[in-house]
Design an enzyme around this catalytic site. Structure first.
Site, PDB file in Angstrom:
ATOM      1  N   GLU A  35      75.152  78.577  67.095  1.00  0.00           N
ATOM      2  CA  GLU A  35      75.317  78.166  65.704  1.00  0.00           C
ATOM      3  C   GLU A  35      76.105  79.232  64.956  1.00  0.00           C
ATOM      4  O   GLU A  35      75.848  80.423  65.100  1.00  0.00           O
ATOM      5  CB  GLU A  35      73.936  77.964  65.057  1.00  0.00           C
ATOM      6  CG  GLU A  35      73.919  77.832  63.560  1.00  0.00           C
ATOM      7  CD  GLU A  35      74.753  76.664  63.043  1.00  0.00           C
ATOM      8  OE1 GLU A  35      75.365  76.829  61.975  1.00  0.00           O
ATOM      9  OE2 GLU A  35      74.800  75.607  63.709  1.00  0.00           O
ATOM     10  N   GLN A  36      77.084  78.807  64.143  1.00  0.00           N
ATOM     11  CA  GLN A  36      77.916  79.779  63.464  1.00  0.00           C
ATOM     12  C   GLN A  36      77.230  80.428  62.265  1.00  0.00           C
ATOM     13  O   GLN A  36      77.567  81.549  61.879  1.00  0.00           O
ATOM     14  CB  GLN A  36      79.218  79.140  63.008  1.00  0.00           C
ATOM     15  CG  GLN A  36      79.078  78.066  61.952  1.00  0.00           C
ATOM     16  CD  GLN A  36      80.435  77.501  61.529  1.00  0.00           C
ATOM     17  OE1 GLN A  36      81.483  78.032  61.897  1.00  0.00           O
ATOM     18  NE2 GLN A  36      80.419  76.432  60.763  1.00  0.00           N
ATOM     19  N   ARG A 109      67.240  65.818  55.079  1.00  0.00           N
ATOM     20  CA  ARG A 109      67.911  66.289  56.290  1.00  0.00           C
ATOM     21  C   ARG A 109      67.270  67.581  56.806  1.00  0.00           C
ATOM     22  O   ARG A 109      67.165  67.789  58.020  1.00  0.00           O
ATOM     23  CB  ARG A 109      69.396  66.541  56.012  1.00  0.00           C
ATOM     24  CG  ARG A 109      70.198  65.312  55.699  1.00  0.00           C
ATOM     25  CD  ARG A 109      71.673  65.654  55.517  1.00  0.00           C
ATOM     26  NE  ARG A 109      72.289  65.992  56.789  1.00  0.00           N
ATOM     27  CZ  ARG A 109      72.942  65.126  57.565  1.00  0.00           C
ATOM     28  NH1 ARG A 109      73.056  63.861  57.197  1.00  0.00           N
ATOM     29  NH2 ARG A 109      73.481  65.509  58.698  1.00  0.00           N
ATOM     30  N   TYR A 217      66.791  56.822  47.084  1.00  0.00           N
ATOM     31  CA  TYR A 217      65.546  56.574  47.797  1.00  0.00           C
ATOM     32  C   TYR A 217      64.680  57.832  47.767  1.00  0.00           C
ATOM     33  O   TYR A 217      65.198  58.946  47.654  1.00  0.00           O
ATOM     34  CB  TYR A 217      65.781  56.127  49.242  1.00  0.00           C
ATOM     35  CG  TYR A 217      66.678  57.014  50.072  1.00  0.00           C
ATOM     36  CD1 TYR A 217      66.181  58.134  50.741  1.00  0.00           C
ATOM     37  CD2 TYR A 217      68.031  56.712  50.226  1.00  0.00           C
ATOM     38  CE1 TYR A 217      66.999  58.931  51.534  1.00  0.00           C
ATOM     39  CE2 TYR A 217      68.865  57.501  51.013  1.00  0.00           C
ATOM     40  CZ  TYR A 217      68.342  58.605  51.662  1.00  0.00           C
ATOM     41  OH  TYR A 217      69.149  59.390  52.444  1.00  0.00           O
ATOM     42  N   ASP A 294      79.526  64.143  65.752  1.00  0.00           N
ATOM     43  CA  ASP A 294      80.719  64.131  64.912  1.00  0.00           C
ATOM     44  C   ASP A 294      81.920  64.802  65.569  1.00  0.00           C
ATOM     45  O   ASP A 294      83.063  64.557  65.165  1.00  0.00           O
ATOM     46  CB  ASP A 294      80.433  64.820  63.578  1.00  0.00           C
ATOM     47  CG  ASP A 294      79.692  63.922  62.599  1.00  0.00           C
ATOM     48  OD1 ASP A 294      79.567  62.720  62.882  1.00  0.00           O
ATOM     49  OD2 ASP A 294      79.236  64.427  61.552  1.00  0.00           O
TER      50      ASP A 294
END
Length: 396
Positions: A35-36, A109, A217, A294
């Site tokens: 992970e950067q 998220r 929501y 992605d």
């Protein structure tokens, strides 16, 4: 750094990268995730997890943990952003759950990412590394490698690029540019008590209008209210620097329903999120290197399937890694043979759906609304292909 030569190297520690590490572990493979950022985390606000995502999260053993933070809405609702009229809805109740095997869930998220991260941290087959920006990947006679920001080569058994829409691993397969949709999003969550009593807490609401929409929501056990404001910039050009500003937002949404106006008053206007995708590509695998999420198939958010398709990728990777052992070339070829047609359809359909909900021509809008208002809330014919995709595959 621990020795990584006998592990699968995963570039990217987002939702897709962590899910891939868990999937690889289920297939008996050790992995190293890079992970950067200085620490693993997730930016953004809410995320929607349709049944095809819930199936994978169940398979990965994290669904129960995630459900502690989630909200399970009763309906997906489309409303006219100017008149307030309800145009159509999708019932998410018992008939929906029986048809697709799993419920529809919305959550923050960061709650989803944290649950995946905790599962990875507790798995002895997964090692996690931060402060590592992956600039390239390569395979030669000496093996397969990731290359970091210091030009250091990290050797592994295979490479999976999960490094997002700006993927550097993708450059092995395509020299394409991101496609700017000219739309921009503003996102944010606010304490639920700040929302008026007339807010519809049981539903996911999408207010739609010409070149605009708003999604609302509740998340985090109903403690927060997630809102996303999206609109097409009236001034965007390929040379634009300042576009999609809060001032443009006010202009585009002028005259909207009072509930939409209120949503705009709460939105965080400090951070704008330009909305990009890429065109589908016909190959994302070479030797012992492949892409997922992605990095492979970035899509616009209109179907709420970006993260979901990454989870589907992870499930398929678990299957092919278990079936082919250390023959990663064969595994990755089988992986893309199934996933490319599926994800390309989702990518292109997301674009089409964006055109439908953002329609500006009055005749098109009238025809759309006529179709919408005539369909019953339990008509699943439009969602079967998306939510019902190979349920047995993702729940093995």
């Amino acid at each position: 750094m621990t020795n990584t030569e006998n592990t699968i190297l995963i570039a990217g520690g987002g939702i897709g990268g962590l899910a891939t590490a868990l999937a690889a572990a289920q297939a008996g493979h050790a992995s190293s995730v890079f992970e950067q950022a200085p620490q693993f985390g997730e930016v953004g606000a809410g995320i929607q997890m349709a049944p095809n995502a819930m199936a994978v999260l169940t398979r990965l053993g994290v669904a129960d943990r995630i459900a502690e933070f989630a909200v399970f809405p009763k309906r997906l609702v489309l409303k006219d952003a100017f008149t307030g009229e309800e145009l159509t809805a999708l019932d998410l109740g018992d008939e929906f759950k029986e048809r697709y095997g799993f419920p529809y869930m919305v959550l923050h998220r960061s709650d989803l990412h944290r649950s995946l991260l905790e599962a990875c941290e507790s798995n002895p087959l997964i090692s996690l590394h931060t402060n590592t920006t992956i600039t390239a990947a390569e395979e030669n006679e000496d093996g397969v490698f990731l290359i970091n920001q210091h030009d250091e080569k990290i050797k592994g058994k295979a490479v999976i690029g999960a490094d997002g829409i700006k993927s550097n691993v993708r450059k092995l397969f395509a020299q394409d540019d991101m496609v700017n949709s000219a739309y921009v999003a503003y996102r944010g969550t606010i304490p639920i008590e700040e929302i008026s009593e007339d807010a519809e807490m049981d539903d996911v609401i999408m207010w739609i209008g010409p070149n605009l929409h708003v999604v609302q929501y509740p998340v985090r056990r109903g403690e927060l209210y997630n809102q996303v404001v999206v609109f097409k910039s009236p001034t965007y050009t390929s040379e634009s620097v300042e576009w999609g500003t809060p001032e443009e937002m006010a202009q585009v949404f002028e005259g909207c329903h009072s509930k939409v106006e209120k949503a705009l008053s709460f939105i965080n206007k400090q951070i704008r999120w330009p909305m990009y995708d890429r065109l589908p590509i016909d190959n994302w695998t070479k030797g012992n290197i492949t892409l997922m999420g992605d990095a492979a198939h970035p899509m616009l958010q209109y179907l709420a399937q970006g993260g979901v398709q990454a989870l589907e990728d992870a499930a398929k990777l678990a299957d092919v890694l278990a079936a082919h052992g250390d023959n990663f070339e064969a595994a990755f070829k089988e992986f893309q043979e199934e996933r490319i047609p599926r994800t390309a359809r989702v990518q292109t359909t997301a674009r089409q759906w964006g055109e439908i909900i953002h329609a500006i021509d009055p005749i098109t809008i009238a025809l759309r609304n006529d179709i919408f208002t005539k369909r019953p809330a339990n008509d699943f014919s439009y969602t079967d292909w998306l939510y019902g995709h190979k349920r047995s595959l993702v729940t093995q």
